[in-house]
Design a protein around this motif. Structure first.
Motif, PDB file in Angstrom:
ATOM      1  N   HIS A 223      41.850  46.271  34.337  1.00 30.79           N
ATOM      2  CA  HIS A 223      40.429  46.465  34.024  1.00 30.79           C
ATOM      3  C   HIS A 223      40.127  47.896  33.544  1.00 30.79           C
ATOM      4  O   HIS A 223      38.992  48.361  33.656  1.00 30.79           O
ATOM      5  N   LEU A 224      41.117  48.582  33.016  1.00 27.79           N
ATOM      6  CA  LEU A 224      40.890  49.955  32.570  1.00 27.79           C
ATOM      7  C   LEU A 224      39.863  50.033  31.444  1.00 27.79           C
ATOM      8  O   LEU A 224      39.194  51.055  31.280  1.00 27.79           O
ATOM      9  N   ASP A 225      39.727  48.972  30.674  1.00 29.91           N
ATOM     10  CA  ASP A 225      38.746  48.955  29.594  1.00 29.91           C
ATOM     11  C   ASP A 225      37.463  48.239  30.005  1.00 29.91           C
ATOM     12  O   ASP A 225      36.654  47.850  29.160  1.00 29.91           O
ATOM     13  N   GLN A 226      37.275  48.083  31.330  1.00 27.56           N
ATOM     14  CA  GLN A 226      36.075  47.451  31.863  1.00 27.56           C
ATOM     15  C   GLN A 226      35.545  48.286  33.030  1.00 27.56           C
ATOM     16  O   GLN A 226      36.172  49.256  33.455  1.00 27.56           O
ATOM     17  N   ARG A 227      34.414  47.889  33.556  1.00 30.52           N
ATOM     18  CA  ARG A 227      33.843  48.566  34.714  1.00 30.52           C
ATOM     19  C   ARG A 227      34.672  48.214  35.956  1.00 30.52           C
ATOM     20  O   ARG A 227      34.959  47.044  36.203  1.00 30.52           O
ATOM     21  N   ILE A 228      35.072  49.211  36.712  1.00 33.74           N
ATOM     22  CA  ILE A 228      35.851  49.001  37.928  1.00 33.74           C
ATOM     23  C   ILE A 228      34.983  49.346  39.123  1.00 33.74           C
ATOM     24  O   ILE A 228      34.531  50.490  39.265  1.00 33.74           O
ATOM     25  N   GLU A 229      34.736  48.374  39.974  1.00 30.46           N
ATOM     26  CA  GLU A 229      33.878  48.552  41.144  1.00 30.46           C
ATOM     27  C   GLU A 229      34.737  48.800  42.378  1.00 30.46           C
ATOM     28  O   GLU A 229      35.663  48.033  42.672  1.00 30.46           O
ATOM     29  N   THR A 230      34.406  49.870  43.109  1.00 33.70           N
ATOM     30  CA  THR A 230      35.129  50.149  44.352  1.00 33.70           C
ATOM     31  C   THR A 230      34.971  49.010  45.346  1.00 33.70           C
ATOM     32  O   THR A 230      35.897  48.697  46.101  1.00 33.70           O
ATOM     33  N   ALA A 231      33.821  48.354  45.331  1.00 28.27           N
ATOM     34  CA  ALA A 231      33.586  47.240  46.242  1.00 28.27           C
ATOM     35  C   ALA A 231      34.593  46.120  46.006  1.00 28.27           C
ATOM     36  O   ALA A 231      35.083  45.496  46.960  1.00 28.27           O
ATOM     37  N   GLU A 232      34.933  45.855  44.751  1.00 31.44           N
ATOM     38  CA  GLU A 232      35.900  44.812  44.437  1.00 31.44           C
ATOM     39  C   GLU A 232      37.306  45.230  44.857  1.00 31.44           C
ATOM     40  O   GLU A 232      38.085  44.427  45.386  1.00 31.44           O
ATOM     41  N   LEU A 233      37.651  46.495  44.655  1.00 34.15           N
ATOM     42  CA  LEU A 233      38.959  46.990  45.100  1.00 34.15           C
ATOM     43  C   LEU A 233      39.086  46.891  46.616  1.00 34.15           C
ATOM     44  O   LEU A 233      40.143  46.494  47.137  1.00 34.15           O
ATOM     45  N   ALA A 234      38.013  47.235  47.330  1.00 35.35           N
ATOM     46  CA  ALA A 234      38.025  47.141  48.790  1.00 35.35           C
ATOM     47  C   ALA A 234      38.151  45.690  49.238  1.00 35.35           C
ATOM     48  O   ALA A 234      38.833  45.392  50.230  1.00 35.35           O
ATOM     49  N   ARG A 235      37.502  44.771  48.497  1.00 32.62           N
ATOM     50  CA  ARG A 235      37.599  43.347  48.838  1.00 32.62           C
ATOM     51  C   ARG A 235      39.031  42.858  48.693  1.00 32.62           C
ATOM     52  O   ARG A 235      39.553  42.122  49.545  1.00 32.62           O
ATOM     53  N   ILE A 236      39.699  43.276  47.619  1.00 33.13           N
ATOM     54  CA  ILE A 236      41.092  42.887  47.401  1.00 33.13           C
ATOM     55  C   ILE A 236      41.983  43.433  48.516  1.00 33.13           C
ATOM     56  O   ILE A 236      42.892  42.748  48.996  1.00 33.13           O
ATOM     57  N   ALA A 237      41.705  44.677  48.940  1.00 32.52           N
ATOM     58  CA  ALA A 237      42.508  45.308  49.998  1.00 32.52           C
ATOM     59  C   ALA A 237      42.087  44.864  51.396  1.00 32.52           C
ATOM     60  O   ALA A 237      42.701  45.274  52.375  1.00 32.52           O
ATOM     61  N   VAL A 238      41.037  44.055  51.475  1.00 34.84           N
ATOM     62  CA  VAL A 238      40.502  43.538  52.748  1.00 34.84           C
ATOM     63  C   VAL A 238      40.148  44.695  53.676  1.00 34.84           C
ATOM     64  O   VAL A 238      40.627  44.805  54.809  1.00 34.84           O
ATOM     65  N   THR A 239      39.313  45.590  53.168  1.00 33.80           N
ATOM     66  CA  THR A 239      38.854  46.714  53.974  1.00 33.80           C
ATOM     67  C   THR A 239      37.492  47.147  53.461  1.00 33.80           C
ATOM     68  O   THR A 239      36.958  46.574  52.515  1.00 33.80           O
ATOM     69  N   SER A 240      36.903  48.159  54.073  1.00 35.13           N
ATOM     70  CA  SER A 240      35.606  48.655  53.631  1.00 35.13           C
ATOM     71  C   SER A 240      35.774  49.624  52.462  1.00 35.13           C
ATOM     72  O   SER A 240      36.849  50.200  52.269  1.00 35.13           O
ATOM     73  N   GLU A 241      34.695  49.808  51.683  1.00 38.69           N
ATOM     74  CA  GLU A 241      34.747  50.784  50.592  1.00 38.69           C
ATOM     75  C   GLU A 241      35.055  52.174  51.122  1.00 38.69           C
ATOM     76  O   GLU A 241      35.853  52.918  50.537  1.00 38.69           O
ATOM     77  N   TYR A 242      34.415  52.527  52.226  1.00 45.20           N
ATOM     78  CA  TYR A 242      34.598  53.856  52.819  1.00 45.20           C
ATOM     79  C   TYR A 242      36.069  54.085  53.152  1.00 45.20           C
ATOM     80  O   TYR A 242      36.664  55.097  52.789  1.00 45.20           O
ATOM     81  N   HIS A 243      36.668  53.111  53.847  1.00 47.87           N
ATOM     82  CA  HIS A 243      38.060  53.275  54.259  1.00 47.87           C
ATOM     83  C   HIS A 243      38.997  53.217  53.059  1.00 47.87           C
ATOM     84  O   HIS A 243      39.991  53.951  53.011  1.00 47.87           O
ATOM     85  N   PHE A 244      38.692  52.371  52.070  1.00 50.92           N
ATOM     86  CA  PHE A 244      39.560  52.280  50.887  1.00 50.92           C
ATOM     87  C   PHE A 244      39.636  53.623  50.172  1.00 50.92           C
ATOM     88  O   PHE A 244      40.723  54.067  49.786  1.00 50.92           O
ATOM     89  N   ARG A 245      38.489  54.266  49.973  1.00 46.76           N
ATOM     90  CA  ARG A 245      38.493  55.574  49.313  1.00 46.76           C
ATOM     91  C   ARG A 245      39.307  56.590  50.104  1.00 46.76           C
ATOM     92  O   ARG A 245      40.097  57.361  49.544  1.00 46.76           O
ATOM     93  N   ARG A 246      39.091  56.607  51.440  1.00 48.94           N
ATOM     94  CA  ARG A 246      39.807  57.556  52.299  1.00 48.94           C
ATOM     95  C   ARG A 246      41.308  57.313  52.250  1.00 48.94           C
ATOM     96  O   ARG A 246      42.102  58.244  52.125  1.00 48.94           O
ATOM     97  N   LEU A 247      41.701  56.046  52.388  1.00 52.43           N
ATOM     98  CA  LEU A 247      43.114  55.698  52.440  1.00 52.43           C
ATOM     99  C   LEU A 247      43.794  55.964  51.104  1.00 52.43           C
ATOM    100  O   LEU A 247      44.908  56.503  51.052  1.00 52.43           O
ATOM    101  N   PHE A 248      43.130  55.599  49.998  1.00 50.67           N
ATOM    102  CA  PHE A 248      43.711  55.832  48.673  1.00 50.67           C
ATOM    103  C   PHE A 248      43.944  57.321  48.458  1.00 50.67           C
ATOM    104  O   PHE A 248      45.021  57.734  48.004  1.00 50.67           O
ATOM    105  N   SER A 249      42.957  58.130  48.772  1.00 49.43           N
ATOM    106  CA  SER A 249      43.075  59.567  48.560  1.00 49.43           C
ATOM    107  C   SER A 249      44.218  60.151  49.373  1.00 49.43           C
ATOM    108  O   SER A 249      44.981  60.998  48.886  1.00 49.43           O
ATOM    109  N   ALA A 250      44.376  59.690  50.625  1.00 50.67           N
ATOM    110  CA  ALA A 250      45.445  60.207  51.483  1.00 50.67           C
ATOM    111  C   ALA A 250      46.820  59.785  50.979  1.00 50.67           C
ATOM    112  O   ALA A 250      47.762  60.580  50.962  1.00 50.67           O
TER     113      ALA A 250
END
Length: 288
Positions: free
Chosen positions: A15-42
């Protein structure tokens, strides 16, 4: 957990040529948006938004050199509202503007695709416990400071030196529950955890009482906390403890981080070279 994170990375790539929603990424990872951002960054070492930006500009760079689309078409394709905005972002990453790159066939920089994999080291175990706490107050002195990942944070060190002994004594006397004594409390951090982003830092104690008028206060709702213990060189051991919590403990345990302050209790050796630390992270249990 790692398999789900890699599925989220696949979603980004498609989806690099489309809108990427953090909420959808968190849904795929089965976690919250807050935790997904924290975990990805770490795990990745860079914020999620920065990784997506670099991947888009990497693919855009290849299209610029290919010459099959106009520069404006490429800019719009990868989410830029104007050719000027695209040119600025392109130059910031590649060191050359898209027009010059196309004309000269310049050498461009690339952000490789990421994937997460488990590396089994087995050299040590993490000491932790899970604690339920009722509503409490963080009371002390507060300052807004930039985030520093390695070494002593000079703004925090200067801030603490500026608190007189009488004030420190009054703050310490307010401590009436765990974690005991003077703490370093970090709150209101940028979700990206990028170096240089700002946070609220409290030199404070945990108490059941409200703050006197001349002190700062943070009211913390009841919740669950994971408490980690560490000993080692100061300040490296403390900063590595934060890293290890997110890169090792969270992927291996049925918990995720939740919004709230992070509290660090530190006891230094006489020469300030070593430290014993207790790190309190707000967590919630994930669905099994």
């Amino acid at each position: 957990m790692l398999e789900r994170l890699n599925e989220a990375l696949e979603h980004i790539e498609s989806h690099l040529d489309q809108r990427i929603e953090t909420a959808e990424l968190a849904r795929i990872a089965v976690t919250s948006e807050y935790h997904f951002r924290r975990l990805f960054s770490a795990l990745a070492g860079i914020p999620l938004s920065e990784y997506i930006r670099r991947r888009r500009l990497t693919i855009a760079g290849a299209e610029v050199l290919a010459g099959e689309r106009t520069l404006l078409e490429i800019a719009v394709r990868y989410g830029y509202g104007s050719g000027e905005a695209f040119a600025r972002a392109f130059r910031a990453m590649h060191g050359v503007g898209p027009g010059d790159a196309r004309r000269t066939g310049a050498v461009l920089r690339s952000q490789p695709r990421m994937s997460f994999r488990l590396v089994v080291e087995g050299s040590s175990s993490m000491r932790y416990r899970v604690v339920e706490k009722e509503r409490f107050h963080v009371v002390g002195k507060k300052v807004r400071v930039p985030l520093v990942h390695e070494g002593v944070n000079p703004r925090i060190a200067e801030f603490i030196r500026g608190i007189d002994q009488e004030t420190t004594g009054r703050i310490t006397a307010l401590s009436d529950q765990q974690p005991e004594g003077i703490l370093g409390v970090s709150d209101n951090l940028d979700p990206s955890r990028a170096e240089g982003t700002e946070l609220d830092y409290y030199h404070a104690v945990v108490t059941g009482a409200a703050a006197p008028e001349d002190l700062d206060e943070l009211v913390v709702p009841a919740g669950t906390w994971a408490v980690f213990e560490s000993s080692g060189p100061f300040p490296q051991a403390l900063q590595h403890l934060w890293r290890d919590v997110f890169t090792q403990w969270f992927p291996s345990n049925p918990y995720q981080s939740r919004p709230g302050p992070e509290m660090l209790r530190t006891r230094l050796s006489q020469d300030a070279a070593q430290a014993d630390a207790e790190l309190w992270i707000p967590v919630e249990r994930t669905a099994v």
